[in-house]
Design a protein around this motif. Structure first.
Motif, PDB file in Angstrom:
ATOM      1  N   TRP A 166      -7.335   3.879   9.371  1.00  0.00           N
ATOM      2  CA  TRP A 166      -6.313   3.585   8.369  1.00  0.00           C
ATOM      3  C   TRP A 166      -4.970   3.324   9.049  1.00  0.00           C
ATOM      4  O   TRP A 166      -4.614   3.977  10.035  1.00  0.00           O
ATOM      5  CB  TRP A 166      -6.145   4.747   7.402  1.00  0.00           C
ATOM      6  N   SER A 167      -4.243   2.402   8.483  1.00  0.00           N
ATOM      7  CA  SER A 167      -2.901   2.115   8.989  1.00  0.00           C
ATOM      8  C   SER A 167      -1.992   3.304   8.688  1.00  0.00           C
ATOM      9  O   SER A 167      -2.282   4.097   7.779  1.00  0.00           O
ATOM     10  CB  SER A 167      -2.355   0.886   8.266  1.00  0.00           C
ATOM     11  N   PRO A 168      -0.870   3.407   9.403  1.00  0.00           N
ATOM     12  CA  PRO A 168       0.102   4.462   9.064  1.00  0.00           C
ATOM     13  C   PRO A 168       0.543   4.383   7.595  1.00  0.00           C
ATOM     14  O   PRO A 168       0.779   5.409   6.958  1.00  0.00           O
ATOM     15  CB  PRO A 168       1.281   4.177   9.997  1.00  0.00           C
ATOM     16  N   THR A 169       0.607   3.173   7.057  1.00  0.00           N
ATOM     17  CA  THR A 169       0.987   3.007   5.634  1.00  0.00           C
ATOM     18  C   THR A 169      -0.006   3.741   4.735  1.00  0.00           C
ATOM     19  O   THR A 169       0.380   4.487   3.828  1.00  0.00           O
ATOM     20  CB  THR A 169       0.978   1.504   5.255  1.00  0.00           C
ATOM     21  N   LEU A 170      -1.298   3.521   4.990  1.00  0.00           N
ATOM     22  CA  LEU A 170      -2.325   4.152   4.143  1.00  0.00           C
ATOM     23  C   LEU A 170      -2.339   5.658   4.336  1.00  0.00           C
ATOM     24  O   LEU A 170      -2.476   6.419   3.375  1.00  0.00           O
ATOM     25  CB  LEU A 170      -3.712   3.568   4.453  1.00  0.00           C
ATOM     26  N   LYS A 171      -2.176   6.083   5.588  1.00  0.00           N
ATOM     27  CA  LYS A 171      -2.182   7.535   5.848  1.00  0.00           C
ATOM     28  C   LYS A 171      -1.034   8.208   5.085  1.00  0.00           C
ATOM     29  O   LYS A 171      -1.207   9.250   4.460  1.00  0.00           O
ATOM     30  CB  LYS A 171      -2.054   7.816   7.345  1.00  0.00           C
ATOM     31  N   ARG A 172       0.118   7.572   5.137  1.00  0.00           N
ATOM     32  CA  ARG A 172       1.283   8.169   4.471  1.00  0.00           C
ATOM     33  C   ARG A 172       1.122   8.132   2.946  1.00  0.00           C
ATOM     34  O   ARG A 172       1.445   9.098   2.250  1.00  0.00           O
ATOM     35  CB  ARG A 172       2.567   7.444   4.896  1.00  0.00           C
ATOM     36  N   ALA A 173       0.586   7.031   2.440  1.00  0.00           N
ATOM     37  CA  ALA A 173       0.370   6.931   0.982  1.00  0.00           C
ATOM     38  C   ALA A 173      -0.597   8.045   0.544  1.00  0.00           C
ATOM     39  O   ALA A 173      -0.384   8.708  -0.477  1.00  0.00           O
ATOM     40  CB  ALA A 173      -0.193   5.555   0.628  1.00  0.00           C
ATOM     41  N   HIS A 174      -1.620   8.247   1.345  1.00  0.00           N
ATOM     42  CA  HIS A 174      -2.601   9.295   1.049  1.00  0.00           C
ATOM     43  C   HIS A 174      -1.932  10.675   1.086  1.00  0.00           C
ATOM     44  O   HIS A 174      -2.130  11.501   0.189  1.00  0.00           O
ATOM     45  CB  HIS A 174      -3.736   9.191   2.080  1.00  0.00           C
ATOM     46  N   GLN A 175      -1.096  10.880   2.114  1.00  0.00           N
ATOM     47  CA  GLN A 175      -0.372  12.167   2.200  1.00  0.00           C
ATOM     48  C   GLN A 175       0.534  12.370   0.985  1.00  0.00           C
ATOM     49  O   GLN A 175       0.771  13.477   0.543  1.00  0.00           O
ATOM     50  CB  GLN A 175       0.512  12.206   3.452  1.00  0.00           C
ATOM     51  N   ASN A 176       1.042  11.263   0.458  1.00  0.00           N
ATOM     52  CA  ASN A 176       1.903  11.361  -0.723  1.00  0.00           C
ATOM     53  C   ASN A 176       1.086  11.483  -2.007  1.00  0.00           C
ATOM     54  O   ASN A 176       1.631  11.352  -3.103  1.00  0.00           O
ATOM     55  CB  ASN A 176       2.848  10.145  -0.809  1.00  0.00           C
ATOM     56  N   GLY A 177      -0.198  11.672  -1.867  1.00  0.00           N
ATOM     57  CA  GLY A 177      -1.024  11.984  -3.045  1.00  0.00           C
ATOM     58  C   GLY A 177      -1.748  10.788  -3.632  1.00  0.00           C
ATOM     59  O   GLY A 177      -2.416  10.919  -4.667  1.00  0.00           O
ATOM     60  N   MET A 178      -1.630   9.613  -3.016  1.00  0.00           N
ATOM     61  CA  MET A 178      -2.294   8.449  -3.612  1.00  0.00           C
ATOM     62  C   MET A 178      -3.806   8.522  -3.370  1.00  0.00           C
ATOM     63  O   MET A 178      -4.254   8.752  -2.251  1.00  0.00           O
ATOM     64  CB  MET A 178      -1.718   7.157  -3.017  1.00  0.00           C
ATOM     65  N   THR A 179      -4.564   8.331  -4.434  1.00  0.00           N
ATOM     66  CA  THR A 179      -6.017   8.211  -4.299  1.00  0.00           C
ATOM     67  C   THR A 179      -6.314   6.763  -3.924  1.00  0.00           C
ATOM     68  O   THR A 179      -5.881   5.840  -4.619  1.00  0.00           O
ATOM     69  CB  THR A 179      -6.711   8.543  -5.645  1.00  0.00           C
ATOM     70  N   LEU A 180      -7.044   6.579  -2.830  1.00  0.00           N
ATOM     71  CA  LEU A 180      -7.280   5.225  -2.335  1.00  0.00           C
ATOM     72  C   LEU A 180      -8.698   4.776  -2.659  1.00  0.00           C
ATOM     73  O   LEU A 180      -9.655   5.515  -2.415  1.00  0.00           O
ATOM     74  CB  LEU A 180      -7.041   5.170  -0.818  1.00  0.00           C
ATOM     75  N   HIS A 181      -8.811   3.588  -3.209  1.00  0.00           N
ATOM     76  CA  HIS A 181     -10.120   2.959  -3.445  1.00  0.00           C
ATOM     77  C   HIS A 181     -10.158   1.680  -2.629  1.00  0.00           C
ATOM     78  O   HIS A 181      -9.276   0.821  -2.798  1.00  0.00           O
ATOM     79  CB  HIS A 181     -10.306   2.604  -4.930  1.00  0.00           C
ATOM     80  N   PHE A 182     -11.160   1.562  -1.780  1.00  0.00           N
ATOM     81  CA  PHE A 182     -11.235   0.369  -0.922  1.00  0.00           C
ATOM     82  C   PHE A 182     -12.216  -0.622  -1.535  1.00  0.00           C
ATOM     83  O   PHE A 182     -13.346  -0.261  -1.852  1.00  0.00           O
ATOM     84  CB  PHE A 182     -11.673   0.775   0.485  1.00  0.00           C
TER      85      PHE A 182
ATOM     86  N   THR B 260      -2.043   0.680  -8.618  1.00  0.00           N
ATOM     87  CA  THR B 260      -1.666  -0.652  -8.135  1.00  0.00           C
ATOM     88  C   THR B 260      -2.572  -1.130  -6.998  1.00  0.00           C
ATOM     89  O   THR B 260      -3.562  -0.475  -6.671  1.00  0.00           O
ATOM     90  CB  THR B 260      -0.163  -0.699  -7.768  1.00  0.00           C
ATOM     91  N   PHE B 261      -2.207  -2.282  -6.446  1.00  0.00           N
ATOM     92  CA  PHE B 261      -3.066  -2.990  -5.484  1.00  0.00           C
ATOM     93  C   PHE B 261      -2.256  -3.356  -4.239  1.00  0.00           C
ATOM     94  O   PHE B 261      -1.066  -3.620  -4.336  1.00  0.00           O
ATOM     95  CB  PHE B 261      -3.571  -4.303  -6.107  1.00  0.00           C
ATOM     96  N   GLY B 262      -2.959  -3.450  -3.100  1.00  0.00           N
ATOM     97  CA  GLY B 262      -2.244  -3.921  -1.916  1.00  0.00           C
ATOM     98  C   GLY B 262      -3.131  -3.941  -0.675  1.00  0.00           C
ATOM     99  O   GLY B 262      -4.256  -3.432  -0.684  1.00  0.00           O
ATOM    100  N   GLY B 263      -2.585  -4.530   0.372  1.00  0.00           N
ATOM    101  CA  GLY B 263      -3.262  -4.547   1.662  1.00  0.00           C
ATOM    102  C   GLY B 263      -2.938  -3.278   2.435  1.00  0.00           C
ATOM    103  O   GLY B 263      -2.140  -2.440   1.984  1.00  0.00           O
ATOM    104  N   ALA B 264      -3.536  -3.148   3.603  1.00  0.00           N
ATOM    105  CA  ALA B 264      -3.430  -1.914   4.378  1.00  0.00           C
ATOM    106  C   ALA B 264      -2.010  -1.629   4.885  1.00  0.00           C
ATOM    107  O   ALA B 264      -1.699  -0.497   5.247  1.00  0.00           O
ATOM    108  CB  ALA B 264      -4.388  -1.974   5.564  1.00  0.00           C
ATOM    109  N   TYR B 265      -1.152  -2.648   4.912  1.00  0.00           N
ATOM    110  CA  TYR B 265       0.220  -2.438   5.418  1.00  0.00           C
ATOM    111  C   TYR B 265       1.268  -2.623   4.321  1.00  0.00           C
ATOM    112  O   TYR B 265       2.450  -2.745   4.607  1.00  0.00           O
ATOM    113  CB  TYR B 265       0.499  -3.386   6.592  1.00  0.00           C
ATOM    114  N   SER B 266       0.822  -2.655   3.086  1.00  0.00           N
ATOM    115  CA  SER B 266       1.694  -3.027   1.967  1.00  0.00           C
ATOM    116  C   SER B 266       2.889  -2.080   1.776  1.00  0.00           C
ATOM    117  O   SER B 266       2.715  -0.865   1.608  1.00  0.00           O
ATOM    118  CB  SER B 266       0.855  -3.047   0.693  1.00  0.00           C
ATOM    119  N   ASN B 267       4.076  -2.665   1.759  1.00  0.00           N
ATOM    120  CA  ASN B 267       5.275  -1.879   1.449  1.00  0.00           C
ATOM    121  C   ASN B 267       5.203  -1.351   0.015  1.00  0.00           C
ATOM    122  O   ASN B 267       5.695  -0.276  -0.299  1.00  0.00           O
ATOM    123  CB  ASN B 267       6.531  -2.743   1.584  1.00  0.00           C
ATOM    124  N   HIS B 268       4.605  -2.148  -0.845  1.00  0.00           N
ATOM    125  CA  HIS B 268       4.513  -1.771  -2.255  1.00  0.00           C
ATOM    126  C   HIS B 268       3.600  -0.551  -2.450  1.00  0.00           C
ATOM    127  O   HIS B 268       3.905   0.333  -3.255  1.00  0.00           O
ATOM    128  CB  HIS B 268       4.005  -2.983  -3.057  1.00  0.00           C
TER     129      HIS B 268
END
Ligand SMILES: Cc1ncc(COP(=O)(O)O)c(C=O)c1O
Length: 277
Positions: free
Chosen positions: A75-91, A36-44
């Motif tokens: 990285w925002s706390p949102t991105l750090k946590r998403a990454h910790q939860n296993g999300m691969t991030l593409h900027f 999926t897609f989102g900004g650095a603070y995205s709840n989604h």
């Protein structure tokens, strides 16, 4: 207040409902990844990473802002946590990000990630709309004589879902408080989702209030923070500064302007978003 911020520790608020049917569909299609897609603070983004982890799927997030690729310390706390939860991030750059809904972009992405189930920004699609049946039936049973239901609106999927499953009586209306500026373009999109999922024609029963964006999406004003603090001090309930606080401000404004008749039974839907705080 219907406290949906309490419905799940990590896939909070409206996200639980929006992701539910989509995850069932991803599994039915035997996909192994949510993309999926989102900004650095995205709840989604936060919720998709957490939900994927919980149900044993991988997750991939395309994030607006290629400047973040080489600066993980920013990285925002949102991105750090998403990454910790296993999300691969593409900027990706802002201009590439704007192309994310184009059919050819989506086709290329699907070819690059054949095992991915692709969710739009904000997670709103027709299956997200279908995920609101249980929430609406909760509201009907917990407050059977409700007359007004307020919700915050970003992409409109939540409002469409509530309208789809509400039992409308003459005096009832659902009020969506747009958090973006110039949100009128959402009206036909929301109307289309509703039409696709329900036989009833709730034309006069829902409204998109576009005057309460408070300067625009994610704008932080002293007025917003005062409301957030006052609400917390009065009721002990945390609001988020992008969505739910505007919904509450809209409600108070309408109350003050006497747009709500005496005897109204008003439900404010807390759609979560507290990870953003
Ligand atoms: C906390 C919160 N409330 C409300 C909304 C608005 O939901 P929708 O995009 O379905 O209109 C969002 C955004 O998705 C959100 O994160």
């Amino acid at each position: 207040m219907k406290r949906e911020e309490l419905n799940h520790p990590t896939v909070q608020g409206n996200k639980l409902h929006k992701l539910k049917v989509n995850i069932q569909e991803a599994k039915r299609q035997q996909k192994d990844t949510l993309l999926t897609f989102g900004g650095a603070y995205s709840n989604h983004i936060a919720a998709t990473a957490a939900a994927a982890k919980q149900v044993g799927l991988k997750s991939v997030g395309f994030i607006r802002g290629d400047e973040l690729a080489l600066t993980p310390d920013k990285w925002s706390p949102t991105l750090k946590r998403a990454h910790q939860n296993g999300m691969t991030l593409h900027f990706i750059s802002r201009s590439d990000y704007r192309e994310k809904n184009r059919p050819d972009t989506l086709q290329k992405l699907q070819q690059a990630f054949p095992q991915a189930y692709i969710l739009p920004e904000g997670g709103s699609n027709i299956l997200a709309v279908q995920g609101f049946e249980s929430l609406m039936s909760d509201i009907e049973s917990q407050c059977p004589d409700w007359s007004h239901l307020y919700t915050a609106v970003g992409t409109g999927g939540t409002l469409a879902g509530l309208v789809t499953f509400a039992k409308f009586k003459s005096h009832r209306s659902i009020l969506g408080v747009a958090t973006l500026k110039n949100a009128d373009y959402l009206m036909p999109i929301i109307a289309q989702w509703i039409l696709q999922t329900t036989e009833q024609k709730p034309v006069n029963h829902w409204h998109l209030l576009t005057q309460y964006h408070m300067g625009g999406y994610a704008k932080k004003t002293p007025e917003l923070f005062k409301q957030l603090t006052d609400f917390k001090n009065t009721f002990g309930i945390d609001l988020d500064s992008i969505y739910t606080v505007k919904m509450v401000m809209a409600f108070y404004d309408q109350l003050q302007k006497k747009l709500l008749k005496p005897g109204s039974k008003i439900v404010l839907l807390h759609t979560g978003g507290l990870q953003g705080n």
